[in-house]
Design an enzyme around this catalytic site. Structure first.
Site, short mmCIF file in Angstrom:
data_model
loop_
_atom_site.label_atom_id
_atom_site.label_comp_id
_atom_site.label_asym_id
_atom_site.label_seq_id
_atom_site.Cartn_x
_atom_site.Cartn_y
_atom_site.Cartn_z
N LYS A 1 0.85 -1.19 0.00
CA LYS A 1 0.00 0.00 0.00
C LYS A 1 0.89 1.24 0.00
CE LYS A 1 -4.35 0.91 2.37
NZ LYS A 1 -4.96 0.83 3.69
C1 E4P Z 1 -8.23 1.17 3.98
O1 E4P Z 1 -7.52 0.78 3.10
C2 E4P Z 1 -8.16 2.53 4.54
O2 E4P Z 1 -6.93 2.78 5.10
C3 E4P Z 1 -9.26 2.70 5.54
O3 E4P Z 1 -10.47 2.21 4.97
C4 E4P Z 1 -9.42 4.12 6.05
O4 E4P Z 1 -10.58 4.16 6.84
P1 E4P Z 1 -10.89 5.36 7.87
O5 E4P Z 1 -11.16 6.59 7.08
O6 E4P Z 1 -12.09 4.89 8.62
O7 E4P Z 1 -9.67 5.49 8.74
#
Ligand code: E4P
Length: 221
Positions: A84
């Site tokens: 990522k």
């Molecule tokens: C997933 O890949 C993201 O990092 C995550 O869904 C972010 O979610 P949040 O906005 O609830 O922290």
């Protein structure tokens, strides 16, 4: 539509995986922090050993060389690791290089269709538009999903649209209607997808009627 769970918690991963509908997992540094004193790489491997699907693990470097170094370390942990990478200038360069090496990537922190277009052109495996965080600032997160899906379709990009920052079941439903390839869903929201009061009430009535019927048969015998 693929379902990923958005967590670094092993119990949540196991329970969601036991449902038999889980296609992968996404983590991020904040989710890892919530787990307390754990070894990040070990946790990624543990998750990969539970779920037969893509597991996103995020780099924390913000310069090209640092991102590439962390990406190579993460990619070596397991065949299912997807690196990522944040949607910043150095991140896009790294996604291009990782894609050329055949290392899958999830381009994260996407908040605009043009960012998504850049990520696709760089060869990202997944693009992660953050729906909830856009809604949080009184804008329309789902419109971003719709626009990215349309733009990718227009040009035949293979990058998969991964709806992230999901807060509730309506986000999942609307992302599915918009044609998102994947939704990464927190554990609590996965549970809510199952629930409907009419299902519970209907089941109770069926069971009550069945038991009454059995009693009638027993009395008649
Ligand atoms: C997933 O890949 C993201 O990092 C995550 O869904 C972010 O979610 P949040 O906005 O609830 O922290």
């Amino acid at each position: 539509m693929k379902f990923f769970i958005d967590t670094a918690n092993l119990d949540e991963v196991r329970e969601a995986n036991d449902l038999g509908v889980l296609d992968g997992v996404t983590t991020n540094p904040s989710l890892v922090k919530k787990e307390g004193n754990i070894d990040f790489h070990e946790r990624v491997q543990e998750i990969c050993n539970i779920v037969d699907g893509d597991v996103s693990a995020e780099v924390t470097a913000t310069d090209f060389d640092g991102i590439m170094m962390e990406a190579h370390e993460l990619a070596q942990l397991h065949d299912n690791v997807v690196v990522k990478v944040p949607l910043i200038r150095e991140g896009i360069k790294a996604i291009r290089a990782l894609s050329d090496e055949g290392i899958p990537t999830n381009c994260t922190l996407c908040f605009s269709p043009m960012q998504a277009l850049l990520a696709a052109k760089a060869g990202a495996t997944y693009i992660s538009p953050f729906i909830g965080r856009i809604d949080d600032i009184s804008s329309n997160g789902m419109q971003l999903i719709e626009e990215i899906v349309q733009i990718y379709a227009n040009y035949g990009f293979e990058t998969e649209v991964l709806a992230a920052s999901i807060r509730h079941p309506m986000h999942v439903k609307e992302a599915a209607l918009a044609g998102a390839d994947v939704a990464t869903i927190p554990f609590g929201t996965i549970q809510k997808l199952l629930e409907h009061p009419l299902t519970d009430r209907g089941l109770q009535r069926f069971l009550d009627d069945w038991n009454a019927y059995q009693d009638e048969i027993a009395e008649a015998a």
